[in-house]
Scaffold this motif. Structure first.
Motif, mmCIF file in Angstrom:
data_model
loop_
_atom_site.group_PDB
_atom_site.id
_atom_site.type_symbol
_atom_site.label_atom_id
_atom_site.label_comp_id
_atom_site.label_asym_id
_atom_site.label_seq_id
_atom_site.Cartn_x
_atom_site.Cartn_y
_atom_site.Cartn_z
ATOM 1 N N ARG B 72 5.265 -4.504 -10.288
ATOM 2 C CA ARG B 72 4.038 -4.140 -11.281
ATOM 3 C C ARG B 72 2.648 -5.371 -11.317
ATOM 4 N NH1 ARG B 72 5.277 -1.918 -16.624
ATOM 5 N NH2 ARG B 72 7.227 -0.819 -16.275
ATOM 6 N N LEU B 73 3.349 -6.485 -10.554
ATOM 7 C CA LEU B 73 1.505 -7.863 -10.743
ATOM 8 C C LEU B 73 0.828 -7.686 -9.466
ATOM 9 C CD1 LEU B 73 4.050 -11.095 -11.427
ATOM 10 C CD2 LEU B 73 2.105 -10.528 -12.557
ATOM 11 N N LEU B 74 1.555 -6.758 -8.394
ATOM 12 C CA LEU B 74 0.921 -6.293 -7.481
ATOM 13 C C LEU B 74 -0.458 -4.668 -7.401
ATOM 14 C CD1 LEU B 74 3.461 -6.798 -4.227
ATOM 15 C CD2 LEU B 74 1.019 -7.698 -4.726
ATOM 16 N N ALA B 75 0.577 -4.349 -7.715
ATOM 17 C CA ALA B 75 -0.042 -2.955 -8.219
ATOM 18 C C ALA B 75 -1.326 -3.663 -9.723
ATOM 19 C CB ALA B 75 0.877 -1.998 -9.602
ATOM 20 N N ASP B 76 -1.025 -4.194 -10.117
ATOM 21 C CA ASP B 76 -2.571 -4.659 -11.381
ATOM 22 C C ASP B 76 -2.884 -5.509 -9.963
ATOM 23 O OD1 ASP B 76 -3.425 -5.166 -13.465
ATOM 24 O OD2 ASP B 76 -3.694 -7.119 -12.915
ATOM 25 N N SER B 77 -2.590 -6.422 -9.011
ATOM 26 C CA SER B 77 -3.358 -7.077 -7.874
ATOM 27 C C SER B 77 -4.188 -6.244 -6.798
ATOM 28 C CB SER B 77 -3.039 -8.071 -7.630
ATOM 29 O OG SER B 77 -2.901 -8.650 -8.472
ATOM 30 N N VAL B 78 -3.352 -4.876 -6.187
ATOM 31 C CA VAL B 78 -4.121 -4.417 -5.671
ATOM 32 C C VAL B 78 -4.599 -3.275 -5.678
ATOM 33 C CG1 VAL B 78 -3.662 -3.933 -3.100
ATOM 34 C CG2 VAL B 78 -2.537 -6.032 -3.973
ATOM 35 N N PRO B 79 -4.995 -2.310 -6.283
ATOM 36 C CA PRO B 79 -5.054 -1.036 -6.938
ATOM 37 C C PRO B 79 -5.439 0.078 -5.701
ATOM 38 C CG PRO B 79 -6.920 -1.848 -8.435
ATOM 39 C CD PRO B 79 -6.135 -3.526 -6.885
ATOM 40 N N GLY B 80 -4.755 0.757 -6.315
ATOM 41 C CA GLY B 80 -4.563 2.614 -5.194
ATOM 42 C C GLY B 80 -3.949 1.441 -3.899
ATOM 43 N N GLN B 81 -3.098 0.601 -3.940
ATOM 44 C CA GLN B 81 -1.956 1.047 -2.776
ATOM 45 C C GLN B 81 -1.115 0.135 -2.954
ATOM 46 O OE1 GLN B 81 -3.614 0.525 0.284
ATOM 47 N NE2 GLN B 81 -5.688 0.153 -0.738
ATOM 48 N N VAL B 82 -0.247 1.562 -3.308
ATOM 49 C CA VAL B 82 1.039 1.668 -4.375
ATOM 50 C C VAL B 82 2.274 1.092 -3.501
ATOM 51 C CG1 VAL B 82 0.905 3.921 -5.462
ATOM 52 C CG2 VAL B 82 1.676 4.266 -3.654
ATOM 53 N N GLN B 83 2.226 2.062 -1.865
ATOM 54 C CA GLN B 83 2.736 1.001 -0.819
ATOM 55 C C GLN B 83 3.216 -0.444 -0.565
ATOM 56 O OE1 GLN B 83 0.416 1.654 -0.209
ATOM 57 N NE2 GLN B 83 -0.892 0.556 1.686
ATOM 58 N N VAL B 84 1.906 -1.024 -1.129
ATOM 59 C CA VAL B 84 2.497 -2.436 -1.167
ATOM 60 C C VAL B 84 2.612 -3.101 -2.608
ATOM 61 C CG1 VAL B 84 0.334 -4.795 -1.335
ATOM 62 C CG2 VAL B 84 -0.184 -2.747 0.300
ATOM 63 N N ALA B 85 3.112 -2.624 -3.144
ATOM 64 C CA ALA B 85 3.642 -2.473 -4.533
ATOM 65 C C ALA B 85 4.792 -2.574 -4.878
ATOM 66 C CB ALA B 85 2.648 -1.991 -5.809
ATOM 67 N N ILE B 86 5.213 -1.487 -4.221
ATOM 68 C CA ILE B 86 6.843 -1.018 -3.866
ATOM 69 C C ILE B 86 7.316 -1.973 -2.732
ATOM 70 C CG2 ILE B 86 8.351 0.502 -2.864
ATOM 71 C CD1 ILE B 86 6.385 2.629 -4.248
ATOM 72 N N ALA B 87 6.571 -2.120 -1.465
ATOM 73 C CA ALA B 87 6.758 -2.708 0.030
ATOM 74 C C ALA B 87 7.158 -4.562 -1.015
ATOM 75 C CB ALA B 87 6.075 -3.325 0.847
ATOM 76 N N GLY B 88 6.761 -5.128 -1.727
ATOM 77 C CA GLY B 88 6.781 -6.323 -2.617
ATOM 78 C C GLY B 88 7.249 -6.353 -3.083
ATOM 79 N N GLY B 89 8.785 -5.398 -4.173
ATOM 80 C CA GLY B 89 9.180 -5.310 -5.048
ATOM 81 C C GLY B 89 10.504 -4.972 -3.641
ATOM 82 N N LEU B 90 10.625 -4.069 -3.443
ATOM 83 C CA LEU B 90 11.731 -4.339 -2.512
ATOM 84 C C LEU B 90 12.236 -5.392 -2.130
ATOM 85 C CD1 LEU B 90 11.028 -0.489 -0.707
ATOM 86 C CD2 LEU B 90 12.567 -1.473 -2.693
ATOM 87 N N MET B 91 11.526 -6.653 -1.820
ATOM 88 C CA MET B 91 11.589 -7.723 -1.001
ATOM 89 C C MET B 91 12.500 -8.678 -1.421
ATOM 90 S SD MET B 91 9.012 -8.667 1.667
ATOM 91 C CE MET B 91 7.320 -9.479 0.089
#
Lengths: 251, 251, 251, 251
Positions: B72-91
């Protein structure tokens, strides 16, 4: 203050979007059904599930893509942390990779939202892309010619399942118009077809990339397992060093 | 030189582990079956598929976990890049999160490999953990007491599917021994049960974490979608700032 | 409840670890000094700064490493998000890459902590590694033979700066012992030297990898800039596909 | 075929952009100078180095930002892999965080490139932003009022170093115009000032974000070290769970 509809738990139960994990979900629904449920808030019917399965199956694995390379390099550098290697590979699912899926879906969404004669809309869209020398997203493939072998089976499956409606209809009109204005046949590619299928089952353009991410995670796990056996990462690094020579600014 | 068994393509076909993507996979297998196929090299039977579905369904979503926060923090910081937000959480799916699943599966693998009387093995394993005051991986839960509500349904499902064998048998003996040596009931938790189920369908301990990663990717996508509607990330950041005050070294 | 010593701010000031950002830091300290301050809580003296600069300069750039490949592949796949490409490349700075630096530093830390005659400790450590056929971390280099050209200048710089003490002393004894027991000269490599230098300036083994991460971030930024001009990523992907042929299980 | 200007090595030397690592760089240049050299291809003079140091020092640390939260959550979930925790936090340095720096720099670049009277350009730019109710990037701060305490010291430092030229000039004209059209004082914020400073030393708008990434990596390392001592991550996760209650769709 924010609230969440996603999940809660107490000592004896876990609840996911209003359903009891144990009573309603485990053993009752497939992972594909759960994925649909978690992302749309609705449980899919059998046809929607079949279509989503087909999309996820198509997107999972494409061989040595840039994402697979990233995952293999990370698996070699950070042993024992598969989640890091998968995460790195998934980060490649950006505009370049998922862009045609999203772009095609967005065109179809806009055309259906506009209403009117699909032909008029598609004529205009294709002409606008030709005017700026851009390919229509979802059309053409560098490798699969004259036709992407995945496209027709995906569209046929949606038709057989009874989910084909305005979006696939719009895609077919768009295909006719792409060919007509190009003066030759240009294939609908798999990502174009998947964009349309996802719309038909209620997955909007802006979530489509997320489905590619879920699907690709399974493919990347397969690459990590193979990498642990065949060790390609250092060979790739060596090949690259040899192939890209150093040239000083002074030379 | 390395080779790959994973995938190849030519102009008119895509081949995945010896099967034709269009003829053998799309519309023929579910994403769960494909995930099993991509990671083990074998197509699962119906029972194995049902068990893997149950594991993936159980692991997908646990509410506001650290991984969901990261996403959620990444989704807010890097809008439009869902793959980055998912990748961060998966880590976050590392030793802490997936450790008990892997640890429990490794104990069961070792016990089965050792042969002999499971009771002797389990007595020894529990005693060794007690001697160093470590919990046996796969046992106990901070929140679900006296029993993790997911465990018995998962084990029962495996039994109903006819896949329950030596690993689940060993887990049940281990559970008896854990309770006996503790002098009170300690629940088998869901990750312990899932470790055993995955072993029964031929997914070894060192791949189990990868299955959690695949599953969790769907849950995290759900969090991104909700975050785009309810905007919790900045509230979380604000709460944290307020909760963790600054104290200079000099104070 | 947790507190933080790191930073706070009010309408007219920012405070970092007790110092005023504007009055004490901006224009007063270099980024290297700030990095030392943020990670150790102490402001370095001139000698410590010079040594840390030398370490950071040495670690920043090594050409087409696996990390540089990951960064370039991500820069090509996710245009306009340099932070994602750098993050992916940095994730490779794990045990394989940074392990010898941490491992060598940990050996030196343990030897100094043990006290006694360094020779006895080093004899034992080298013998233990030889017994299990493992290289002593910080020794040997696949490419730089007979000597890593970076090592002696780094050690000399530390000596010239007056920071060389027990850790570099221990490293030199260890080197003598490595050569003696091997019966031939094996170089101290740059990561071994850097591990010792960081210890001498008060950066412990478990933070050393973090310094490599900071340093490498600058190198990876350089790769992204070059990639935007020369576009090597797709060539790398193509080369890899050609080099790693598909072999079906059935073949 | 691609080539690289970045680095090469042989048995006895390492060359970075035409310079010998040992003879020309280690002990000769600071990490800040090397960062400038690796990203621009030119070695900075003393003034440029001082300005870059000031920018890097200003950007490194802002307390419990979303990026610091991500890093701390990952440090807790994936112990012993500091590079993963730093990478996750760095991924937050996207449009939201670095956008005003890039956006302000791009405006200044365009204004200088246009030539003509800076006043005319700035009047137009401010009017255009006001017409669509968007803040001018680089202006305003939610917290630092009436003035961001970092801005004037940064601009003064550039002026003292003799690097202040057209870009800082343009920023000052823009500031006058922002105040005039708003009818009240709106501060130039630190990211606006840094965007201008980086332009003055030859770091273009599209590389500025990369400098923030390098700088922030040091700050995030500091958070990991503190997290290992104070353990805030689980408290943050607990706080969040309490603060964001579950509300079923049915309620």
């Amino acid at each position: 203050m924010a609230t969440t509809k996603i999940a809660t738990a107490d000592a004896t139960s876990v609840t996911i979007r209003g359903k009891d994990l144990v009573g309603d979900l485990i053993g009752k629904v497939s992972f594909t059904e759960l994925t649909y449920f978690l992302t749309t808030g609705r449980m899919p019917d059998a046809a929607q599930t079949r279509v989503l399965d087909a999309c996820l199956v198509t997107l999972a694995e494409h061989g040595f893509t840039p994402g697979a390379l990233v995952t293999r390099l990370l698996a070699d550098s950070v042993p024992g942390q598969v989640q890091v290697a998968i995460a790195g590979g998934l980060m490649t699912v950006g505009e370049v990779f998922a862009g045609t899926m999203e772009g095609c879906a967005a065109l179809l969404e806009a055309g259906v939202a506009e209403g009117g004669d699909p032909s008029d809309y598609c004529k205009r869209v294709v002409a606008e892309h030709r005017a700026v020398k851009k390919p229509v997203p979802g059309f053409g493939h560098g490798f699969h010619k004259p036709d992407d072998p995945r496209t027709e089976p995906l569209l046929t499956l949606a038709e057989d399942c009874g989910v084909a409606g305005k979006y696939i209809g719009m895609l077919r009109v768009l295909a006719t118009e792409v060919d007509a204005q190009a003066g030759r046949h240009i294939t609908i590619n798999a990502t174009g077809a998947i964009g349309a299928l996802l719309l038909e089952i209620g997955v909007p353009a802006n979530i489509a990339r997320g489905m590619a991410v879920v699907s690709r995670s399974a493919g990347l796990l397969g690459h990590i397992i193979e990498e642990s056996e065949t060790r390609s990462a250092r060979e790739i690094a060596r090949l690259t060093k040899e192939a890209i020579p150093y040239r000083s600014d002074d030379q």
